[in-house]
Write a protein that holds these residues in place. Sequence first.
Motif, mmCIF file in Angstrom:
data_model
loop_
_atom_site.group_PDB
_atom_site.id
_atom_site.type_symbol
_atom_site.label_atom_id
_atom_site.label_comp_id
_atom_site.label_asym_id
_atom_site.label_seq_id
_atom_site.Cartn_x
_atom_site.Cartn_y
_atom_site.Cartn_z
ATOM 1 N N MET A 161 -6.113 5.114 0.187
ATOM 2 C CA MET A 161 -5.073 5.916 -0.453
ATOM 3 C C MET A 161 -5.530 7.354 -0.681
ATOM 4 N N TRP A 195 2.627 3.249 0.373
ATOM 5 C CA TRP A 195 1.680 2.723 -0.615
ATOM 6 C C TRP A 195 2.413 1.995 -1.743
ATOM 7 N N MET A 204 -9.458 4.682 6.679
ATOM 8 C CA MET A 204 -8.350 3.859 6.198
ATOM 9 C C MET A 204 -8.392 2.420 6.693
ATOM 10 N N GLN A 259 -3.878 13.586 3.834
ATOM 11 C CA GLN A 259 -2.912 13.512 4.938
ATOM 12 C C GLN A 259 -2.278 14.867 5.198
ATOM 13 N N ASP A 276 -8.535 -5.851 -1.597
ATOM 14 C CA ASP A 276 -8.235 -4.560 -2.213
ATOM 15 C C ASP A 276 -9.465 -3.634 -2.267
ATOM 16 N N GLY A 301 -4.788 1.451 7.617
ATOM 17 C CA GLY A 301 -3.831 2.519 7.856
ATOM 18 C C GLY A 301 -3.919 2.950 9.315
ATOM 19 N N ASP A 337 1.708 -1.804 -2.762
ATOM 20 C CA ASP A 337 1.489 -2.214 -4.149
ATOM 21 C C ASP A 337 2.307 -3.478 -4.472
ATOM 22 N N LEU A 343 3.587 8.218 3.629
ATOM 23 C CA LEU A 343 2.573 7.287 3.133
ATOM 24 C C LEU A 343 2.728 7.001 1.639
ATOM 25 N N GLU A 344 3.178 7.981 0.891
ATOM 26 C CA GLU A 344 3.416 7.734 -0.540
ATOM 27 C C GLU A 344 4.382 6.575 -0.710
ATOM 28 N N LEU A 347 -8.735 -0.268 -0.747
ATOM 29 C CA LEU A 347 -7.407 0.279 -1.044
ATOM 30 C C LEU A 347 -7.472 1.709 -1.583
ATOM 31 N N GLU A 348 -8.312 1.880 -2.589
ATOM 32 C CA GLU A 348 -8.386 3.203 -3.220
ATOM 33 C C GLU A 348 -8.865 4.275 -2.243
#
Length: 157
Positions: A133, A149, A76, A137, A126, A103, A153, A145-146, A129-130
């Motif tokens: 994500m 994120w 992360m 977890q 970025d 993260g 965004d 985390l949802e 980023l993917e």
Amino acid sequence: MRWKLIVLLSTALFVLPLTIVAASAETHEVLMLNKDPNDKKKRNVFIPAVIRIKPGDTVKFVSGDKGHNTESMKGMIPEGAKPWKSKVSKDFELTFDKPGVYGYRCTPHYTLGMVGIVIVEGEGWDANLEAAMGVKQRGKSKKILEGLWAEVDNLMQ
Ligand SMILES: [Cu+2]
């Protein structure tokens, strides 16, 4: 004496830009707390949990309550960035140079959802980023985390 003036001026011209660069780097505080001051039901939190900074800025993780730390999470952080792990109950400062998302978690309270994200602006920010994500977890951090994120965004627009 004219040469003294020239020496003085050239020194000033050399030093001044360095001073400006140093002065523009900021330190941002992230508190490590037992309870969210704005929502007492939320326990074990980083405040703010998501922060956007500039390359060269420093984040100071402040041990507001004892028992917490900050540790980068596997998969992360941007490629080539250095993982970190701070001592529990201690303040910790870290300077971020590489653009991207970072993260991190509190080691003792990860499954209780104590996680955070640092966004460092700049070219290619970025790029990871993917991947970040997509890291699997566990426990409460999955749901927390949802939410984070979604904030990320917004902040990366
Ligand atoms: Cu903690």
